[in-house]
Design an enzyme around this catalytic site. Structure first.
Site, PDB file in Angstrom:
ATOM      1  N   HIS B 172      37.614  58.989  38.838  1.00 55.07           N
ATOM      2  CA  HIS B 172      37.205  59.884  39.917  1.00 55.07           C
ATOM      3  C   HIS B 172      38.421  60.601  40.519  1.00 55.07           C
ATOM      4  O   HIS B 172      38.423  61.811  40.696  1.00 55.07           O
ATOM      5  CB  HIS B 172      36.473  59.042  40.972  1.00 55.07           C
ATOM      6  CG  HIS B 172      36.056  59.783  42.195  1.00 55.07           C
ATOM      7  ND1 HIS B 172      35.027  60.703  42.205  1.00 55.07           N
ATOM      8  CD2 HIS B 172      36.518  59.736  43.464  1.00 55.07           C
ATOM      9  CE1 HIS B 172      34.879  61.182  43.423  1.00 55.07           C
ATOM     10  NE2 HIS B 172      35.777  60.602  44.220  1.00 55.07           N
TER      11      HIS B 172
HETATM   12  C1  HEM Z   1      41.099  57.486  46.757  1.00 54.70           C
HETATM   13  C2  HEM Z   1      41.031  58.620  46.297  1.00 54.70           C
HETATM   14  C3  HEM Z   1      39.873  59.569  46.198  1.00 54.70           C
HETATM   15  C4  HEM Z   1      40.037  60.870  46.029  1.00 54.70           C
HETATM   16  C5  HEM Z   1      41.351  61.591  45.864  1.00 54.70           C
HETATM   17  C6  HEM Z   1      38.742  61.440  46.002  1.00 54.70           C
HETATM   18  C7  HEM Z   1      38.502  62.798  45.845  1.00 54.70           C
HETATM   19  C8  HEM Z   1      37.276  63.331  45.846  1.00 54.70           C
HETATM   20  C9  HEM Z   1      37.044  64.694  45.680  1.00 54.70           C
HETATM   21  C10 HEM Z   1      38.097  65.721  45.494  1.00 54.70           C
HETATM   22  C11 HEM Z   1      35.736  64.864  45.732  1.00 54.70           C
HETATM   23  C12 HEM Z   1      35.049  66.150  45.613  1.00 54.70           C
HETATM   24  C13 HEM Z   1      34.513  66.368  44.282  1.00 54.70           C
HETATM   25  C14 HEM Z   1      33.489  67.391  44.307  1.00 54.70           C
HETATM   26  O1  HEM Z   1      33.068  67.799  45.380  1.00 54.70           O
HETATM   27  O2  HEM Z   1      33.072  67.802  43.232  1.00 54.70           O
HETATM   28  C15 HEM Z   1      35.141  63.618  45.909  1.00 54.70           C
HETATM   29  C16 HEM Z   1      33.808  63.450  45.972  1.00 54.70           C
HETATM   30  C17 HEM Z   1      33.215  62.222  46.058  1.00 54.70           C
HETATM   31  N1  HEM Z   1      33.876  61.055  46.185  1.00 54.70           N
HETATM   32 FE1  HEM Z   1      35.808  60.761  46.154  1.00 54.70          FE
HETATM   33  N2  HEM Z   1      37.790  60.472  46.145  1.00 54.70           N
HETATM   34  C18 HEM Z   1      38.460  59.291  46.276  1.00 54.70           C
HETATM   35  C19 HEM Z   1      37.857  58.102  46.423  1.00 54.70           C
HETATM   36  C20 HEM Z   1      36.502  57.865  46.420  1.00 54.70           C
HETATM   37  C21 HEM Z   1      35.905  56.584  46.481  1.00 54.70           C
HETATM   38  C22 HEM Z   1      36.645  55.235  46.573  1.00 54.70           C
HETATM   39  C23 HEM Z   1      34.603  56.766  46.434  1.00 54.70           C
HETATM   40  C24 HEM Z   1      33.492  55.761  46.459  1.00 54.70           C
HETATM   41  C25 HEM Z   1      33.474  54.586  46.057  1.00 54.70           C
HETATM   42  C26 HEM Z   1      34.387  58.177  46.372  1.00 54.70           C
HETATM   43  C27 HEM Z   1      33.143  58.762  46.314  1.00 54.70           C
HETATM   44  C28 HEM Z   1      32.942  60.066  46.222  1.00 54.70           C
HETATM   45  C29 HEM Z   1      31.658  60.641  46.109  1.00 54.70           C
HETATM   46  C30 HEM Z   1      30.350  59.871  46.125  1.00 54.70           C
HETATM   47  C31 HEM Z   1      31.849  62.003  46.022  1.00 54.70           C
HETATM   48  C32 HEM Z   1      30.774  63.035  45.872  1.00 54.70           C
HETATM   49  C33 HEM Z   1      30.520  63.292  44.408  1.00 54.70           C
HETATM   50  C34 HEM Z   1      29.238  62.778  43.938  1.00 54.70           C
HETATM   51  O3  HEM Z   1      28.341  62.489  44.748  1.00 54.70           O
HETATM   52  O4  HEM Z   1      29.105  62.678  42.698  1.00 54.70           O
HETATM   53  N3  HEM Z   1      35.558  58.828  46.373  1.00 54.70           N
HETATM   54  N4  HEM Z   1      36.108  62.671  45.954  1.00 54.70           N
END
Ligand code: HEM
Ligand SMILES: Nc1nc2c(c(=O)[nH]1)N[C@H]1C(S)=C(S)[C@@H](COP(=O)(O)OP(=O)(O)OC[C@H]3O[C@@H](n4cnc5c(=O)[nH]c(N)nc54)[C@H](O)[C@@H]3O)O[C@H]1N2
Ligand SMILES: Nc1nc2c(c(=O)[nH]1)N[C@H]1C(S)=C(S)[C@@H](COP(=O)(O)OP(=O)(O)OC[C@H]3O[C@@H](n4cnc5c(=O)[nH]c(N)nc54)[C@H](O)[C@@H]3O)O[C@H]1N2
Ligand code: HEM
Ligand code: SF4
Ligand code: SF4
Ligand code: SF4
Ligand code: SF4
Ligand code: SF4
Ligand SMILES: [Mo]
Lengths: 809, 214, 300
Positions: B172
């Protein structure tokens, strides 16, 4: 004990019956495990409950409480019928060949001479028949129908295996299996020891149960031999010392007895206790009674005891009746005894029928408690809810509590079941204001004496003349008392063999009771202890456990009475010619000129066996008695009587005689008779007992003990629990005709229902340890339930058999 | 597109959503570090970051709860965008093109691509597994309610889910680095029109039609 | 003397070997509990509390002689009583002293994540060092005998130490010293085997044909062993496990899972890195912005 703890390791067979050695004597029990591990010994346990002793037994059999005489009487019958007895032993060392008076009779459960109104016997017919020569007539062929052998055989012929099963509820195959095992020790090379305690003593026929056990041992030749004996497992750490020192209402130190009311004459008193031999060339050691007695009187009253005043014989109380504890509480209840000093004793918890005790104490003017702890007795007047539901405002007794030290906080000697006097040293300083029992008693005495000296009073002599030669009169030292009971020379003692020599200088300690004299030149507070603190010092403090013969005779470990002898009657371990029956475990032997060996011979050291002196030197007959003569209250041969509260309507052995249902010679106070319960209302048989985890009523004050056994429970068999719908761990009420308790139900397979006379009898087990004080969970006093009646000889209460009803709460 | 917009960017995540996400992300990092400290001896030193072993042991499950709670909010809001549709399968079948940056060969993507959606569901599964197993393992409060074999299974499950989750989140995070312009969505909340057009064209069209805000 | 050695040969959560040079060449220690001699007096239990200065709560009666009802941080050993009716119809009261078995292959140690919280000495004793314990409770999970207990007060793990402090100065454990019947003996493991053999012979002569020694191979043998009358049915003794071994789940968790898990994580990260340097980022350029704008214009 006739033998001693270590000697148990020599046994080939161990019968634990009427006791629970593993739980109540765990440390001594190690010798049972030793015998099993290193002597291939087998262990039999006969107990109403499957106990911790039973858990390591080879054979366990249940028995209904109070019926051991039937079991053992049956065994006697079995041994005699199969002739599995040690013939050489019994013929020579017991009275089996003695002829009994013609007037002696037994019928329908009663012996000749019964007086139903007095509940006692005229015992004059209970004796041997004497010949022209003044000696008892005997028939060594054992054919005379009046010889003890035939009377014994006849008496126990009714005690069949079927009868045992009917009365005891013990399955017949188990009975026969056990009897077979026991019979195997009739050979000289096999020995059985019997370990017993309260399961035999705490019955209205307790003394006779023990006698029956002893008779079995005699038939098998198991008395006086290594690994044999009748081994009473004593209670408190020094309860043996207590009886030795005569702390019973009818005793003087060393098992001398107080005169009774009719014995005002000194000479008659002595003669009655110093019997002439009943057979030729017998020692009859009690003939020395006068020496023991005079030396004792000199120890107590010193210069005030003189030949002229018959050694102060008048100072001694003359008993009109026994003043045992039951008698005392009865007198209190009647308002006839109104002050009570209660020293290291918690009678509200320990004595039967708590309600009666409460009533008795409530009538006292004062009650003095000497104890390191707060006891239930000291708070008998205080309301503790359901556990002690009294109205304090209605009780006027003034209670004094004197905090004492406890045994660990002082020097002294403790006498164990082995008759060993073991010196011990203070382990800790007493806390707070606690004073030793010695100091408190000394303080009391000195004040009383001062008052008598100042104001005089009725018969002040025994008090003002009492010897009190302690360095600190207000605090006699245990060492001083030890020297005093052991005894010393008051004058220079001439050597009887060479009167020109001084054997003991005045003031010197004596080496043993053989040195005691009846002319007032020696003093010994307790003749059987004489020599414990001898000319060479304190022998009780010896700690050399060297065991040169390997049979556990550590003669340099502490000191045993009498005369450092470890196995009583050890002369009987040899055949008549003086050769050990079992050379593997020889205790003593005749070497042609003297007796000697691994033990101090219980005999005259230079007595040639050819002279025919018997090994039972304390008896005027020189042999052991099957026929108790007048020694017992209820008859010369033990007969089974039902407990005072019995599930049966008639005594199965004497169904036609109502007077023979219960012990006909037991003393019963009128109100207690009325308080007995009947089987229709109280269908369950109860017994009370100890748990390893607690010591009576005082370790519930100790956190560690409370942790390992925190809360009161009663044990009931699974069958009874099912019938009453009682679940394990739920609460139950146990009701007797005298009160009730409530506790957790422990439902167990270890208590089995018994079929008695065709009907199912359930046993209820009640541990004694709880009360309303301490750090363990508060509980009811078990003695709320128990009947106020004792053994006819000792007045030991019938704590082991009574009737209750179990109810689901 | 409304007139008041100063620039041409598209809003993808409102501030609340972003805070929520970072809460999840930070707790994840803490959990991974603390969890790994316990997972392998060679990483025990990580416990120093939390004030030593006992603190690591104490904090980890609580952070876990925070993360789960935070994720529940996040996940609930995003749930409806993560339904897998028929076209997602086509997208997945072309994984090589995805990896090779050849997006022109891929079917049109909505708000989230199939990879993101799958990851989302994987996260949901893992977190559920971690929560349940974590509670069973939680010595201080819960473990004594469970038989030892259940705890043993939970420990295994927890370690497994944690590993899977960590791998998933590595993917991710990498995706956020790989697909330039994504990070802004989670930091500033906006993406460029070009980014949306390129990566989530269907979503772009929808937004342009005013169908969806945020 | 090896019996007294406190050299640590194994340490929890440690990847490198501990000093091995000073072995227990004169034999490792063992405590032998002869269940057939034990009378359940609990003296050992009390001795343990006294020597180790432990005081549990005063509990309640639950309808059993087992008190306290279970091992705890304050009760490192306790007697368990089981009533068993044998096929002959006779009752047996099987009383077993429960506590740490000091496994040669200790599951607790295997499970423990905290370096040095659990150690094994050269003499065989498995000891907990509470100062290193983090209170996670993994040892509870790891132990095949259900022995370690986590204190509610300090959240540290406790269990029988085999009186390592006494053994280290040449004394026997407190419970051994106290046992009035000699049911517990202590010495080298070899001596204990010999002693057990004698006891087993004796038991066989008393009709316990299945008498035997409990020194389960599944955990590499134990440094606390039992002589049992029914060695073929250890579960009769309040559930003594028949073939104890470290649970397969624990084995997996503490075995393969650890390196594989780390590997998976590293591999994933590496894959990302390689992708980045190999294929590179997926960027949005002016062309895309243009396309987006065109697209916008088309929309009404
Ligand atoms: C630690 C570093 C992390 C970074 C740099 C990061 C970065 C991002 C970014 C850039 C997005 C936007 C992607 C998009 O809108 O297409 C996103 C969306 C998301 N992130 Fe993270 N994330 C991190 C950790 C996590 C963690 C630990 C989780 C959950 C366990 C998480 C869950 C999500 C979810 C659920 C989305 C929405 C995308 C979806 O529903 O498929 N993120 N993240
Ligand atoms: N742990 C511990 N040890 C003690 C004590 C203590 O309080 N706690 N007290 C000490 C004292 S003062 C004494 S006197 C001794 C007493 O020692 P024991 O006499 O051994 O102790 P008890 O438990 O009173 O009773 C023994 C057994 O007698 C059984 N019994 C009851 N009725 C009968 C019967 O009719 N026939 C047979 N065969 N058995 C019967 C009971 O089921 C019980 O198992 O223990 C001493 N040792
Ligand atoms: N139902 C039922 N009742 C029984 C029995 C039974 O089996 N069943 N057994 C009976 C028997 S055999 C006995 S021995 C009795 C026991 O009955 P008790 O002798 O009354 O019982 P203990 O609790 O031992 O009481 C002794 C007291 O002595 C105190 N003490 C200890 N050391 C010292 C000391 O140095 N000086 C003084 N002054 N006090 C000290 C203790 O604190 C304790 O309160 O119970 C009897 N009662
Ligand atoms: C959902 C809430 C969570 C709870 C209640 C929880 C609870 C626990 C508990 C109780 C432990 C045992 C150690 C300890 O007591 O601290 C543990 C270990 C661990 N947790 Fe979590 N956890 C949660 C979420 C997570 C998450 C999200 C991760 C992923 C990063 C994670 C990774 C780990 C790891 C790697 C271990 C070590 C496992 C091992 O040693 O095999 N946990 N967790
Ligand atoms: S009184 Fe003392 S020596 Fe006697 S059995 Fe009890 S603990 Fe052992
Ligand atoms: S001290 Fe010995 S006899 Fe007593 S319970 Fe412990 S192991 Fe058994
Ligand atoms: S609780 Fe057990 S496994 Fe966890 S650190 Fe302490 S000793 Fe190790
Ligand atoms: S019995 Fe349990 S606690 Fe003891 S060493 Fe074995 S695994 Fe560890
Ligand atoms: S070996 Fe020591 S710590 Fe272990 S049970 Fe015995 S006394 Fe307690
Ligand atoms: Mo007693």
């Amino acid at each position: 004990m006739t033998n001693h703890w270590v000697d148990i390791k020599n046994a080939d067979l161990i019968l634990i019956m009427g006791g629970n050695a593993a739980e109540a004597h765990p440390c001594g029990f190690k010798w049972v495990t030793e015998a099993k591990a290193h002597n291939k010994a087998r262990l039999i346990v006969v107990d109403p409950r499957f106990t911790r002793s039973a858990s390591v037994a080879d054979v366990y059999a249940p028995i209904r409480t109070g019926t051991d005489i039937v079991f053992l009487g049956g065994l006697i019958n079995y041994l005699l019928a199969n002739d599995t007895i040690q013939r050489e032993y019994v013929v020579n060392y017991t009275d089996l060949s003695f002829i009994v008076k013609d007037a002696f009779a037994f019928a329908d459960g009663l012996y000749s001479g019964y007086d139903a109104a007095k509940r006692s016997y005229d015992k004059s017919s209970w004796d041997y028949a004497l010949g022209e020569d003044g000696y008892v007539r005997t028939d060594p062929t054992l054919t005379d129908p009046r010889c003890v052998y035939n009377l014994l055989k006849q008496h126990y012929a009714r005690y069949t295996p079927e009868m045992v099963e009917r009365v005891c509820g013990t399955p017949k195959d188990k009975v026969l299996q056990i009897w077979d095992m026991i019979a195997s020790t009739a050979t000289p090379t096999r020995a059985m020891t019997i370990m017993y305690a309260l399961g035999w003593t705490q019955h209205s026929i307790g003394s006779q149960m023990i006698r029956t056990g002893a008779m079995v041992q005699l038939l098998l030749g198991n008395i006086g031999v290594a690994g044999g004996g009748m081994n009473a497992l004593r209670g408190h750490s020094n309860i043996q010392g207590l009886t030795d020192l005569g702390l019973m209402s009818n005793l003087l130190p060393g098992y001398m007895t107080l005169p009774n009311e009719k014995e005002q004459d000194f000479e008659a008193y002595i003669v009655a206790r110093a019997p002439k031999p009943l057979r030729p060339n017998q020692l009859s050691y009690w003939q020395n009674y006068r020496k023991f007695f005079v030396s004792f009187m000199k120890a107590w009253w010193g210069d005030a005891a003189t030949a002229d005043n018959r050694w102060a014989f008048d100072y001694l109380p003359k008993l009109d009746k026994p003043y045992d504890m039951l008698q005392a509480y009865e007198l209190m209840r009647q308002g006839k005894m109104n002050g009570y000093l209660c020293q290291g004793f918690n009678p509200l918890a320990a004595a039967p029928n708590k309600a009666k005790l409460t009533e008795a104490f409530s009538r006292l003017k004062y009650l003095v408690i000497m104890d390191p702890l707060a006891t239930e007795t000291s708070e008998f007047w205080k309301n503790h809810g359901a556990l002690n539901d009294v109205d304090a405002s209605a009780i006027q007794t003034e209670v004094f509590r004197l905090p004492t030290t406890c045994f660990a906080e002082e020097n002294g000697s403790l006498t164990n079941s082995s008759r060993w006097l073991q010196w011990h040293w203070k382990g800790a300083e007493p806390p707070g204001e606690a004073r030793s029992d010695l100091e408190i008693m000394a303080g009391l005495f000195l004040r009383l004496r001062a008052l008598y000296r100042k104001d005089g009073g009725a018969f002040a002599d025994p008090i003002v003349n009492l010897t009190w030669k302690y360095a600190q009169p207000h605090s006699p030292a245990p060492e001083e008392l030890a020297r005093e009971y052991s005894g010393g020379a008051l004058k220079d003692l001439a050597d009887p063999k060479d009167p020109t020599k001084v054997m003991r200088k005045a003031g010197e300690q004596l080496a043993g009771f053989a040195e005691l004299r009846d002319d007032g030149s020696t003093a010994s507070g307790c003749w059987i202890f004489c020599g414990a603190w001898g000319p060479t010092g304190n022998l009780m403090a010896r700690r050399d456990n060297a065991d040169p013969t390997g049979i556990g005779q550590t003669l340099n470990w502490a000191w045993a009475w009498p005369a450092n002898r470890r196995v009583l009657y050890n002369r009987a371990s040899c055949d008549p010619s003086g050769k050990p029956f079992n050379p593997q475990r020889a205790l003593v032997a005749w070497n042609g000129s003297a007796w000697g060996g691994a033990d101090v011979p219980d005999f005259v050291a230079g007595e040639n066996p050819a002279g025919g002196m018997g090994p039972f030197i304390m008896n005027p007959e020189g042999v052991a008695r099957f026929f108790a003569r007048a020694g017992m209250a209820e008859g010369p041969f033990p007969e089974h009587y039902e407990p005072f509260e019995t599930p049966l309507a008639a005594n199965p052995l004497n169904p036609g005689q109502a007077q023979a249902l219960n012990n006909p010679a037991a003393r019963v106070f009128a109100d207690d008779l009325a308080a007995f319960g009947k089987a229709d209302q109280f269908p369950h048989v109860a017994t009370t007992y100890r748990l390893t985890e607690h010591f009576h009523y005082w370790t519930k004050h100790v956190r560690l003990n409370a942790i390992v056994q925190p809360e009161q429970f009663v044990e009931i068999g699974a069958a009874l629990a099912d019938a009453l719908g009682i679940g394990n761990g739920s609460r139950v009420r146990v009701v007797s005709n005298r009160g009730h308790i409530e506790a957790v139900a422990m439902v167990t397979k270890r208590i089995k229902p018994l079929t008695i006379e065709g009907k199912v009898v359930h046993t209820v087990g009640i541990p004694i340890h709880w009360g309303f004080l301490g750090v363990a969970k508060p509980g009811f006093l078990a003695n709320t339930l128990t009947p106020f009646v004792g053994d006819a000889n000792t007045q030991t209460p019938e704590f082991k058999s009574f009737l209750v009803r179990v109810e689901k709460v | 597109m409304s007139a008041e917009r100063k620039n041409e960017d598209i809003v993808r995540y409102a501030p609340a959503m972003r805070i929520n996400h970072w809460l999840v992300a930070i707790s994840f990092v803490l959990l991974a570090l603390s969890g790994l400290a316990l997972f392998h001896p060679s990483l025990f030193w990580l416990s120093a970051l939390f004030g030593g072993g006992p603190w690591t042991r104490i904090l980890h499950p609580f952070i876990g709860l925070v993360m789960v709670l935070a994720f529940v909010v996040l996940g609930a809001t995003l749930w409806r965008y993560n339904h897998l549709e028929a076209r997602d399968w086509a997208w997945l079948r072309r994984a090589r093109d995805v990896v090779g940056n050849r997006e022109d060969r891929l079917p049109e993507v909505g708000r989230y691509n199939a990879g993101q959606k799958l990851l989302f569901h994987l996260i949901v599964l893992c977190l559920a597994g971690l929560l349940l197993s974590g509670i069973v393992m939680w010595r201080a409060y819960f473990a004594f309610y469970f038989p030892v074999d259940v705890i043993r299974f939970a420990s295994l499950l927890h370690a497994f889910c944690a590993t899977v989750l960590i791998c998933a989140i590595v993917v991710h995070i990498y995706a956020a680095i790989w697909v330039k312009g994504s990070m802004r969505a989670m930091t500033r909340g906006t993406v460029s029109r070009g980014w949306a057009w390129k990566h989530h064209r269907a979503w772009f069209r929808q937004v342009m039609r005013g169908g969806e805000r945020e | 003397m090896a019996l007294q050695s406190l050299d640590i040969v194994r340490r929890s959560a440690t990847t490198l070997p501990e000093p091995q040079v000073r072995g227990a060449h004169t034999g490792q220690v063992a405590k032998l509990i002869d269940v057939s001699k034990c009378i359940g007096c609990k003296a050992c239990q009390v001795a343990c509390m006294e020597w180790n200065d432990l005081r549990d709560e005063v509990g309640s009666c639950t309808g059993h002689y087992d008190n306290p009802a279970d091992l705890s941080a304050h009760s490192w050993t306790l007697m368990r009583f089981a009533e068993y009716e044998n096929p002959k119809g006779d009752l047996e009261w099987l009383i077993r002293k429960d506590g740490c078995m000091h496994c040669a292959d200790p599951g607790c140690l295997k499970a423990c994540p905290s370096p040095g919280a659990i150690v094994q000495y050269a003499n065989g004793i498995v000891d907990f060092h509470e100062e290193n314990c983090i209170g996670c409770g993994y040892c509870v999970t790891g132990c095949p005998f259900d022995v370690p207990r986590i204190s509610k007060q300090d959240k540290k793990a406790y269990k029988c130490t085999l009186c390592s402090d006494r053994v280290a100065v040449g004394l026997e454990p407190a419970c051994v010293k106290t046992c009035p019947t000699g049911a517990i003996v202590f010495g080298t493991k070899e001596d204990m085997h010999q002693h057990a053999a004698e006891r087993i012979e004796d038991l066989k002569s008393r009709g316990f044909e299945q008498a035997g020694l409990y020194d389960p191979a599944g955990v590499g043998g134990t440094h606390v062993m039992y002589v049992l009358h029914h060695a073929d049915q250890p579960q009769l003794y309040s559930g003594l496990p028949e073939q104890p071994r470290i649970s397969a789940m624990v084995g997996l968790w503490k075995g393969m899972a650890k390196p594989l898990g780390l590997l998976a994580i590293l591999a994933t990260a590496a894959a990302g890195f390689l992708h980045y340097i190999g294929i590179g980022p997926n960027e949005t350029d002016e062309h895309d912005e243009e396309a987006a704008r065109r697209e916008l214009e088309k929309t009404p």
